[in-house]
Every structure is written in C-alpha cells, then in structure tokens.
Design an enzyme around this catalytic site. Structure first.
Site, mmCIF file in Angstrom:
data_model
loop_
_atom_site.group_PDB
_atom_site.id
_atom_site.type_symbol
_atom_site.label_atom_id
_atom_site.label_comp_id
_atom_site.label_asym_id
_atom_site.label_seq_id
_atom_site.Cartn_x
_atom_site.Cartn_y
_atom_site.Cartn_z
ATOM 1 N N LYS A 35 -1.223 11.645 5.798
ATOM 2 C CA LYS A 35 -0.838 10.638 6.800
ATOM 3 C C LYS A 35 -0.085 9.480 6.158
ATOM 4 C CE LYS A 35 -3.487 7.375 7.650
ATOM 5 N NZ LYS A 35 -3.659 5.951 7.218
ATOM 6 N N LYS B 47 0.837 -1.208 0.000
ATOM 7 C CA LYS B 47 0.000 0.000 0.000
ATOM 8 C C LYS B 47 0.873 1.260 0.000
ATOM 9 C CE LYS B 47 -3.608 2.638 0.182
ATOM 10 N NZ LYS B 47 -4.647 2.573 1.215
#
Length: 294
Positions: free
Chosen positions: A238, A170
């Site tokens: 983030k 990811k």
C-alpha cells in the site's frame, strides 16, 4: 490530560498503552471492541464513536490502515469533525496520502480543530519499546503542543515542515527500506550461489559501510526464515503504491521503487501478505531459481 486514540492494531495499541502509563486519561474507540479490551482493562474508557471520543479529549490520535479509513474516522458520519470542539488537536500517525492530509486539515481547521500528520517508522518493536521515529508535518505551534505526547511513544521526533511534510518523509523512508530489502536479498543470494555463507557475509558487513538496520534486523529475519510482523507486506505494498503514484503525478521515474513494488506485490500474492515484508527474500530467491528476474 484527556487523550483520545483510534486505531488499536499492532502499532496503535502499544502507543496507546504508553499514554496510559504516562498518566494520561485515555478515551478509545475501535471498529471491534474486543481489540480494545486490554486497554479497557488497564483503565482506558470506551466511547461509542469517533465523535464521542472527540467530545471528551484535548488531543486525539489516529493510527489507521489507509487514507479512506482516516477520512471516514475524521470526516464521516459520527466522525471526529462532528464531535470535536474548537481547540482540539488531531494527530494522525497513519501512513497515508500527503494530499489527503492537507485536505482533511483544511476541513478540520474550519471547525477550529488543529491537525498534524505524524507517520512513524520502527515497526511493532519500536511501538512496543517507545522507540519510534516520528516524522511530523504541522504548524510550528501545533508541533510544540504535541511533541511531549509524541515523546512518550517515540525516541526521535522531527518537525519536517508544514502539514503533509511528515507523510512525504515517510514515503522517502519507505523507498529506502524497500530498496534495501532488495539489496540484502540480492547480496545473500549471490553469496549463497558462490558457496559462501550469507550469515558470515552479514556478520562482516555489519561492521562496514554496508551496515544498516535492514541488514541487521531484516537480514537476520531472512536467514532465520522468521517473517512474523514486523511490518506486514500488505501494508508495505500500500505504501509503495502511494509512492509510485506520487512519482507518476510528478512525471518522475523511480526505478528502484518500481522494482521493489512489483516484488512486494508478488510476495503478498505468494501468501506472505500478513507477514513481514522481509519475506521478499523468499520470492526473490524463487524468481532467481526460475530465471525470472531480468
């Protein structure tokens, strides 16, 4: 099958609904009960804590904002680890630290609880349409156990490797997305500055080697000025902070990621934190206009 789901936001709620529609009995918990109301109306059963969810299910999914949120739900007071029985499988679909995923897996395994990290790509549209790309880090036997459930929520399910490997994949995904957003922003600005319609450039490039989902979907967002999430800029920040921190730990320099992160931070500061990260285009345009890009 009795399944638990914790984390009922833009991604989690539609994923949970797919499990109900597939005929599973769903047990849910959220910090705000009102976030769960639509699912409760559809037959999901409310639990008073993550531990209570874990007591009642065979497989439990989490889909939360950040690493500390997952740690609290899984390992904190009234957490999954307190209610889970031996044989429970926890599948975390959040995007968090690979190191933290591995550490939590060790803690859970000591209680007989299996763990898989299964972050996703595809945004809210993918969650709603059950077309998510799901990247799984898990032992092979655990992957085979949870794959049929993941297939209810996604269209491409890949076993990347052991625990934490899904999170690494990811992170790689986020690098490519970020750099592509920057590339499309640059291309559109160059075209416009030379008196050529960016929409026509996009139309042409969609048929060539420059074609990508970013050019297709986010390029249209940029042209339309439509930044409804999607994938929120605050979450993108983030994720890229996590990518850059990992690179720093490894002594690596990822220049595209670093530039992309700074632009994402500026996009959030400009008021687009809760909007889609393709709003980077607006901030990039403003920096070019003010001759601030070096």
């Amino acid at each position: 099958m009795n399944i638990g789901y914790i984390g009922l936001g833009l991604m989690g709620a539609p994923c949970a609904r797919h499990l109900i529609n597939a005929g599973h009995s769903l047990f849910i918990w959220a910090r705000r009960r009102e976030a769960a109301q639509d699912l409760l109306n559809s037959g999901a059963q409310w639990c008073n804590s993550p531990a209570h969810v874990a007591e009642r299910v065979e497989t439990l999914f989490t889909n939360l904002t950040d690493t500390p949120d997952v740690q609290e739900v899984l390992l904190g007071a009234n957490g999954v680890i307190e209610g889970g029985r031996s044989g429970l499988t926890v599948v975390d679909m959040s995007t968090i630290s690979a190191t933290a995923s591995r550490e939590m897996a060790v803690r859970l395994k000591a209680r007989g609880i299996d763990f898989a990290d299964a972050p996703v790509s595809g945004g809210t549209a993918g969650a709603q349409n059950a077309t998510l790309t799901i990247m799984v880090g898990a032992d092979a036997a655990v992957f085979e156990k949870v794959k049929p459930l993941l297939a209810v929520m996604g269209s491409k399910i890949t076993h990347i490797g052991g625990i934490g490997a899904g999170q690494v994949a990811k992170s790689c995904n986020q690098i490519i997305v970020t750099v592509n957003l920057l590339a499309v922003s640059e291309a559109f600005k160059l075209a416009d500055s030379l008196g050529v319609a960016p929409a026509k450039v996009r139309e042409a490039l969609l048929g060539g080697f420059a074609n990508s989902k970013i050019l297709d979907m986010h390029g249209k967002r940029m042209l339309d000025g439509d930044y409804a999430p999607g994938f929120k800029t605050s979450l993108h920040v983030k994720d890229m902070q996590m990518v850059c921190a990992m690179a720093e730990e490894l002594g690596m320099i990822l220049p595209g990621s670093m530039i992309g992160l700074e632009l994402l931070k500026e996009t959030a500061k400009a008021g687009y934190g809760e909007q889609d990260s393709s709003a980077m285009f607006e901030v990039f345009n403003n920096k070019i206009k003010n001759n601030q890009v070096r």
